[in-house]
Design an enzyme around this catalytic site. Structure first.
Site, PDB file in Angstrom:
ATOM      1  N   LYS A 157      33.664  41.007  37.750  1.00 39.94           N
ATOM      2  CA  LYS A 157      33.205  41.092  39.046  1.00 39.94           C
ATOM      3  C   LYS A 157      31.392  40.881  38.985  1.00 39.94           C
ATOM      4  O   LYS A 157      31.015  40.325  39.822  1.00 39.94           O
ATOM      5  CB  LYS A 157      33.080  42.287  39.743  1.00 39.94           C
ATOM      6  CG  LYS A 157      34.589  42.877  39.911  1.00 39.94           C
ATOM      7  CD  LYS A 157      35.254  42.526  41.212  1.00 39.94           C
ATOM      8  CE  LYS A 157      36.712  42.885  41.532  1.00 39.94           C
ATOM      9  NZ  LYS A 157      37.560  43.007  40.281  1.00 39.94           N
TER      10      LYS A 157
HETATM   11  C1  PLP Z   1      38.968  42.650  40.276  1.00 40.78           C
HETATM   12  C2  PLP Z   1      39.549  42.684  39.292  1.00 40.78           C
HETATM   13  C3  PLP Z   1      40.916  42.034  38.790  1.00 40.78           C
HETATM   14  C4  PLP Z   1      41.443  41.082  39.892  1.00 40.78           C
HETATM   15  O1  PLP Z   1      40.916  39.942  40.233  1.00 40.78           O
HETATM   16  P1  PLP Z   1      41.172  39.361  41.425  1.00 40.78           P
HETATM   17  O2  PLP Z   1      40.096  38.248  41.842  1.00 40.78           O
HETATM   18  O3  PLP Z   1      41.048  40.286  42.769  1.00 40.78           O
HETATM   19  O4  PLP Z   1      42.361  38.868  41.390  1.00 40.78           O
HETATM   20  C5  PLP Z   1      41.409  41.930  37.466  1.00 40.78           C
HETATM   21  N1  PLP Z   1      40.804  42.620  36.538  1.00 40.78           N
HETATM   22  C6  PLP Z   1      39.523  43.448  36.760  1.00 40.78           C
HETATM   23  C7  PLP Z   1      39.015  44.212  35.620  1.00 40.78           C
HETATM   24  C8  PLP Z   1      38.976  43.554  38.003  1.00 40.78           C
HETATM   25  O5  PLP Z   1      37.957  44.280  38.116  1.00 40.78           O
END
Ligand code: PLP
Length: 496
Positions: free
Chosen positions: A113
């Site tokens: 993120k």
């Molecule tokens: C948010 C997140 C995901 C999923 O990503 P999306 O874009 O919501 O599909 C996968 N792994 C981690 C560690 C995340 O924080």
């Protein structure tokens, strides 16, 4: 070429600029903003292969955010991808067991993120200036753990912004809570609520929709905005790392110019894999988009049957950031495979709202041929982590473990051994307990920070700063409120 944005639910296709879409987040009709066309890369792969991460990011962002100047974009990029990352490469590739793990967790909060949330605040402030907005932007976020901390780290001390994060007081991991309550920055405010994540999210949504509150805020020089993953300002920066991964492999002669690769993405809200889909449509030679789900396998079922059905039990797994039954960003893909048809998309989304499900047409299904969906059980995920560690010494987190397991299934089913990039979405140190438990059940009774040191020893990697910091950092936020007091708490923080 100018790229504007339209709502996936607007049959009139009213266009707004990229900066307006970033400020608004979600369209007024409840739809998501999508680009009027997907631009093609205008530099050759060879040229891109000689660029740094920041330079590649510029080449992607300039094509989507066409109302930003070169100077503005470069300023945003350089303010985001700097020493907050613990490696100059920003997103290094690590080869293990025949696949390339694209490590997207070298930012401030050691999850992917950060790739988007470190740049979003800068894109937002630039957008506000462009649109002559004088108010300070107040970001409101409800979090089940990861997003909150990444948003806090991104917005901390960014001038012209405030950020308030609500989390369920008893609903996040110990490490996640410590990460948030130790957050620095005078413009940050972290609040525990006596309730669950859904209540936090509902409370935030109510504030966003409260016209009277908006007027009160405006009078005091503030306005709300959202940092959640449907914001186009989060999606576009994520396209950059797929381009970067490809050209890096090309630069290192691991693949030849134009050779296609596969991409595996552990998926929850469908944002990360949608970015890969956009990269493919920009002309990046990607063959298969492999969508990996945990036991909440609503997407796997969708790809196998053409029906999206959220009416099912919600399962808590060791990959909590993928514990999602409504993958919001899928709406963008639905709109595109419907032939950019807002009416069809609205009809399906209305079905989702009222009955919890919808089914796409045979014609739409045909357009999904570049996707492959599968899922991994908790056991399979743990086994994939353990096996990779035992075979190679490389330790991955639980979300990436889901992807590794699904990639194994894909290879066994198809025999396809094309060069493959696996999006590695979190550092194993963020999910230490589950990762160490997968490697050896003996670790189950150890304390969190003991396990952190053990993990460092086993994986021969230093404990990331993000974890070192919270061992001793003082708690700066200890507010806990009733759900009914969330709004009052926001006003108190803003002094109104
Ligand atoms: C948010 C997140 C995901 C999923 O990503 P999306 O874009 O919501 O599909 C996968 N792994 C981690 C560690 C995340 O924080």
């Amino acid at each position: 070429m100018v790229v504007n944005y339209v709502s996936t639910r607007d049959t009139k296709k009213q266009e707004i600029t990229a900066s307006q879409a970033i400020l608004k987040g979600l369209a007024d009709d409840g739809g998501l903003f999508v680009p009027t066309s997907i631009p093609k890369l205008d530099k050759s792969l060879k040229e891109l292969s000689e660029m740094t991460y920041q330079e590649v990011a510029y080449e992607v962002l300039k094509l989507f955010l066409t109302d930003f100047t070169e100077e503005e974009l470069k300023h945003c990029i350089n303010s985001a991808y700097d020493s907050k990352f613990d490696t100059e490469e920003i997103a290094p590739l690590v080869m293990a067991d025949g696949a390339y793990y694209l490590e997207l967790f070298h930012g401030a909060t050691i999850a992917f993120k950060d790739m988007a949330l470190s740049i979003l605040p800068h894109l937002m402030i630039t957008s506000a200036r462009k649109n002559k907005i004088k108010n300070d932007i107040v970001i409101l976020t409800a979090t089940s753990g990861d997003t909150g901390k990444a948003a806090l780290a991104g917005f901390a001390d960014v001038e012209g912004t405030r950020i308030v994060v609500f989390y369920p007081k008893n609903g996040v991991s110990a490490i996640q809570e410590r990460q948030m309550v130790t957050q620095k920055g005078d413009n940050t405010h972290v609040v525990g609520i006596k309730g669950n994540f859904d209540q936090a999210q509902t409370g935030v949504k109510e504030m966003f929709n409260d016209k009277e509150l908006a007027a009160e805020l405006d009078a005091a020089g503030f306005q709300f905005s959202s940092a959640n993953s449907i914001n186009i300002g989060r999606l576009v920066p994520q396209i950059a790392y797929y381009v970067y991964a490809y050209v890096k492999l090309l630069g290192e002669e691991k693949i030849s110019d134009g050779e296609t690769i596969n991409v595996v993405v552990p998926t929850g809200n469908f944002g990360n894999i949608l970015a890969a889909f956009y990269a493919k449509n920009m002309g990046l030679p990607i063959e298969k988009l492999i969508c990996a789900s945990n036991e909440n396998k609503v997407l796997y079922d969708f790809f196998s049957t053409g029906e999206y059905d959220k009416n099912r039990e919600f399962i808590l797994t060791n990959s909590p950031s993928m514990d999602i039954l409504i993958s919001s960003n899928l709406e963008r893909l639905i709109y595109h495979i419907a032939g950019n048809d807002a009416e069809k998309n609205s009809e399906l989304m209305e079905g989702l709202r009222t009955t919890g499900k919808y089914e796409i047409t045979a014609e739409m299904r045909e357009k999904l041929s570049s996707f492959y969906g599968n899922f991994a059980t908790e056991k399979e995920t743990g086994d994939a982590i353990k096996k990779l560690y035992e075979d190679t010494g490389y330790i991955i987190d639980t979300h990436t473990g889901v992807a590794a397991s699904v990639y194994g299934k894909y290879k066994a089913e198809t025999g396809d051994d094309k060069a493959t990039v696996i999006a590695s979405t979190a550092s194993p140190f963020k999910f230490t307990r589950a990762v160490m438990g997968a490697i050896d059940t003996d670790y189950e009774n150890e304390e969190d920070f003991v396990l952190v040191d053990k993990l460092s020893e086993l994986g021969k990697v230093a404990v990331p700063n993000a974890i070192e910091e919270i061992r001793t950092a003082p708690v700066r936020h200890d507010t806990v409120v009733e759900v009914s007091d969330m709004c009052a708490e926001v006003k108190r923080f803003l002094g109104i």
